[in-house]
Design a protein around this motif. Structure first.
Motif, mmCIF file in Angstrom:
data_model
loop_
_atom_site.group_PDB
_atom_site.id
_atom_site.type_symbol
_atom_site.label_atom_id
_atom_site.label_comp_id
_atom_site.label_asym_id
_atom_site.label_seq_id
_atom_site.Cartn_x
_atom_site.Cartn_y
_atom_site.Cartn_z
ATOM 1 N N PHE A 246 0.846 -1.200 0.000
ATOM 2 C CA PHE A 246 0.000 0.000 0.000
ATOM 3 C C PHE A 246 0.877 1.244 0.000
ATOM 4 O O PHE A 246 1.991 1.240 0.521
ATOM 5 C CB PHE A 246 -0.903 0.018 1.240
ATOM 6 N N GLU A 247 0.353 2.324 -0.588
ATOM 7 C CA GLU A 247 1.018 3.614 -0.522
ATOM 8 C C GLU A 247 -0.048 4.697 -0.415
ATOM 9 O O GLU A 247 -1.147 4.557 -0.947
ATOM 10 C CB GLU A 247 1.885 3.855 -1.759
ATOM 11 N N VAL A 248 0.285 5.756 0.302
ATOM 12 C CA VAL A 248 -0.631 6.886 0.416
ATOM 13 C C VAL A 248 -0.389 7.809 -0.767
ATOM 14 O O VAL A 248 0.721 8.305 -0.971
ATOM 15 C CB VAL A 248 -0.415 7.652 1.735
ATOM 16 N N CYS A 249 -1.414 8.020 -1.557
ATOM 17 C CA CYS A 249 -1.264 8.868 -2.746
ATOM 18 C C CYS A 249 -1.730 10.291 -2.487
ATOM 19 O O CYS A 249 -1.379 11.204 -3.248
ATOM 20 C CB CYS A 249 -2.030 8.283 -3.926
ATOM 21 N N GLU A 250 -2.512 10.491 -1.405
ATOM 22 C CA GLU A 250 -3.037 11.842 -1.168
ATOM 23 C C GLU A 250 -3.497 11.974 0.278
ATOM 24 O O GLU A 250 -4.069 11.050 0.853
ATOM 25 C CB GLU A 250 -4.221 12.124 -2.110
ATOM 26 N N PHE A 251 -3.232 13.153 0.864
ATOM 27 C CA PHE A 251 -3.787 13.521 2.159
ATOM 28 C C PHE A 251 -4.817 14.618 1.917
ATOM 29 O O PHE A 251 -4.531 15.609 1.232
ATOM 30 C CB PHE A 251 -2.700 14.046 3.104
ATOM 31 N N ARG A 252 -6.011 14.450 2.486
ATOM 32 C CA ARG A 252 -7.072 15.421 2.265
ATOM 33 C C ARG A 252 -7.648 15.853 3.609
ATOM 34 O O ARG A 252 -8.003 15.018 4.446
ATOM 35 C CB ARG A 252 -8.183 14.829 1.388
ATOM 36 N N ALA A 253 -7.751 17.144 3.818
ATOM 37 C CA ALA A 253 -8.366 17.677 5.030
ATOM 38 C C ALA A 253 -9.885 17.707 4.867
ATOM 39 O O ALA A 253 -10.400 18.045 3.794
ATOM 40 C CB ALA A 253 -7.845 19.084 5.312
ATOM 41 N N VAL A 254 -10.585 17.319 5.927
ATOM 42 C CA VAL A 254 -12.053 17.383 5.934
ATOM 43 C C VAL A 254 -12.446 18.475 6.927
ATOM 44 O O VAL A 254 -12.441 18.260 8.140
ATOM 45 C CB VAL A 254 -12.667 16.027 6.344
ATOM 46 N N PRO A 255 -12.778 19.675 6.443
ATOM 47 C CA PRO A 255 -13.019 20.819 7.341
ATOM 48 C C PRO A 255 -14.427 20.850 7.909
ATOM 49 O O PRO A 255 -15.175 21.834 7.741
ATOM 50 C CB PRO A 255 -12.753 22.017 6.423
ATOM 51 N N ASN A 256 -14.834 19.791 8.562
ATOM 52 C CA ASN A 256 -16.155 19.729 9.187
ATOM 53 C C ASN A 256 -15.988 19.078 10.552
ATOM 54 O O ASN A 256 -16.056 17.857 10.687
ATOM 55 C CB ASN A 256 -17.125 18.920 8.315
ATOM 56 N N TYR A 257 -15.752 19.900 11.563
ATOM 57 C CA TYR A 257 -15.439 19.375 12.894
ATOM 58 C C TYR A 257 -16.568 18.533 13.482
ATOM 59 O O TYR A 257 -16.343 17.691 14.353
ATOM 60 C CB TYR A 257 -15.094 20.518 13.851
ATOM 61 N N GLN A 258 -17.797 18.722 12.996
ATOM 62 C CA GLN A 258 -18.909 17.936 13.519
ATOM 63 C C GLN A 258 -18.773 16.456 13.174
ATOM 64 O O GLN A 258 -19.349 15.596 13.841
ATOM 65 C CB GLN A 258 -20.227 18.483 12.988
ATOM 66 N N ILE B 15 -22.107 7.937 6.786
ATOM 67 C CA ILE B 15 -22.687 7.987 5.441
ATOM 68 C C ILE B 15 -22.407 9.346 4.812
ATOM 69 O O ILE B 15 -22.013 9.447 3.643
ATOM 70 C CB ILE B 15 -24.200 7.713 5.491
ATOM 71 N N GLN B 16 -22.590 10.406 5.598
ATOM 72 C CA GLN B 16 -22.310 11.754 5.093
ATOM 73 C C GLN B 16 -20.834 11.892 4.744
ATOM 74 O O GLN B 16 -20.480 12.418 3.681
ATOM 75 C CB GLN B 16 -22.682 12.798 6.143
ATOM 76 N N LEU B 17 -19.959 11.401 5.623
ATOM 77 C CA LEU B 17 -18.517 11.490 5.382
ATOM 78 C C LEU B 17 -18.135 10.739 4.117
ATOM 79 O O LEU B 17 -17.351 11.226 3.295
ATOM 80 C CB LEU B 17 -17.775 10.923 6.594
ATOM 81 N N ASP B 18 -18.719 9.572 3.954
ATOM 82 C CA ASP B 18 -18.413 8.743 2.787
ATOM 83 C C ASP B 18 -18.880 9.413 1.497
ATOM 84 O O ASP B 18 -18.143 9.494 0.512
ATOM 85 C CB ASP B 18 -19.073 7.375 2.966
ATOM 86 N N ILE B 19 -20.098 9.922 1.496
ATOM 87 C CA ILE B 19 -20.662 10.542 0.293
ATOM 88 C C ILE B 19 -19.869 11.795 -0.096
ATOM 89 O O ILE B 19 -19.566 12.020 -1.273
ATOM 90 C CB ILE B 19 -22.142 10.898 0.504
ATOM 91 N N GLU B 20 -19.508 12.606 0.893
ATOM 92 C CA GLU B 20 -18.859 13.875 0.610
ATOM 93 C C GLU B 20 -17.382 13.737 0.254
ATOM 94 O O GLU B 20 -16.848 14.537 -0.512
ATOM 95 C CB GLU B 20 -18.998 14.809 1.814
ATOM 96 N N GLN B 21 -16.711 12.726 0.805
ATOM 97 C CA GLN B 21 -15.253 12.671 0.700
ATOM 98 C C GLN B 21 -14.720 11.499 -0.111
ATOM 99 O O GLN B 21 -13.532 11.481 -0.456
ATOM 100 C CB GLN B 21 -14.634 12.622 2.102
ATOM 101 N N GLN B 22 -15.534 10.535 -0.435
ATOM 102 C CA GLN B 22 -15.066 9.328 -1.113
ATOM 103 C C GLN B 22 -14.352 9.630 -2.421
ATOM 104 O O GLN B 22 -14.846 10.368 -3.268
ATOM 105 C CB GLN B 22 -16.262 8.409 -1.395
#
Length: 261
Positions: free
Chosen positions: A75-87, A97-104
């Protein structure tokens, strides 16, 4: 006990009342020659902090790779992505489900890092979609930050993602002698029956030296002798996978209709 990942031997330590037996299996394993790419989605807290570093995640992925060497998977990490939704830093209910739909990110293994996950077993550090490698546009792995951000957690959850159950769960109750191993428990016969209950502390099952100390018996009155070093157990003694688990993961990877790359 140390597991040699470069060998095709599976050594499982079966500890009972301070004594240890060693059972050795040798089976041919396939070499899949497959490298999977990971997108690390880190949910920020209310102050915009990640509370986990890119270096830690990279180091854990590198350590996880050693556990998958016997089937030539890495495995290798190809990208780091910030999720700016502290909730979403504390997942509860339909938050995943929301996290998956928005960030997948499609055709990648998506790993999500959050501070807390409501409703998990007390010893759990995350969760993964069982056999999720077959879903290319949804699902993934969720890992708690802090003390759960370890190579053992990464490897355990990736095992689920490639189709492995916990050693203590599955279809019915597996007998200690393994007579029903192909129809009960995790359905893998070289993982001994495991009577662990997530509602109880691990200290009721293993001591500080990773020796199994529980005295419960099965329906036949026989004592359990689980492999406390199995990655897919909840015992804090992780050593590796068994040959049967490697074969199961390879089967799931080969059965997918597409590729993660």
């Amino acid at each position: 006990m140390k597991l040699s990942l470069a060998s095709l031997f599976f050594l499982t330590s079966l500890a009972v009342f301070g004594q240890t037996e060693l059972i050795t299996y040798q089976q041919p394993l396939p070499c899949l020659n497959q490298k999977f790419t990971i997108v690390a989605n880190v949910v920020e807290d209310i102050n915009g902090a990640w509370n986990v570093t890119e270096q830690d995640i990279q180091a854990n992925v590198a350590a996880m790779n050693a556990f998958f060497e016997p089937i030539c998977v890495s495995f290798e990490v190809c990208e780091f992505r910030a999720v700016p939704n502290y909730q979403l830093d504390t997942l509860d209910g339909d938050d995943y489900i929301q996290l998956d739909i928005e960030q997948q990110q499609a055709f990648r293994i998506n790993m999500f890092f959050v501070n807390e996950i409501a409703g998990l077993d007390q010893a759990a550090c995350g969760f993964a979609e069982l056999g999720g490698i077959g879903n290319y546009t949804s699902g993934g792995i969720v890992i708690k930050k802090g003390g759960c951000n370890t190579p053992g957690t990464f490897t355990h959850e990736m095992g689920h993602y490639f189709g492995l159950l916990h050693t203590f769960e599955g279809n019915g109750i597996e007998l200690a002698n393994g007579d029903n191993c192909d129809t009960a428990g995790d359905l893998i016969c070289d993982t001994p029956a495991d009577n662990y209950n997530p509602d109880q502390p691990t200290a009721a099952y293993v001591n500080n030296e990773c020796r199994y100390i529980n005295t419960a018996t099965d329906a036949n009155g026989e004592y359990y002798r689980p492999d406390v070093g199995n990655i897919m157990s909840y015992y804090p003694c992780s050593c590796g996978f068994t040959n049967g688990q490697y074969l199961k993961m390879a089967e799931v990877i080969r059965a997918t209709n597409g590729r993660m790359w």
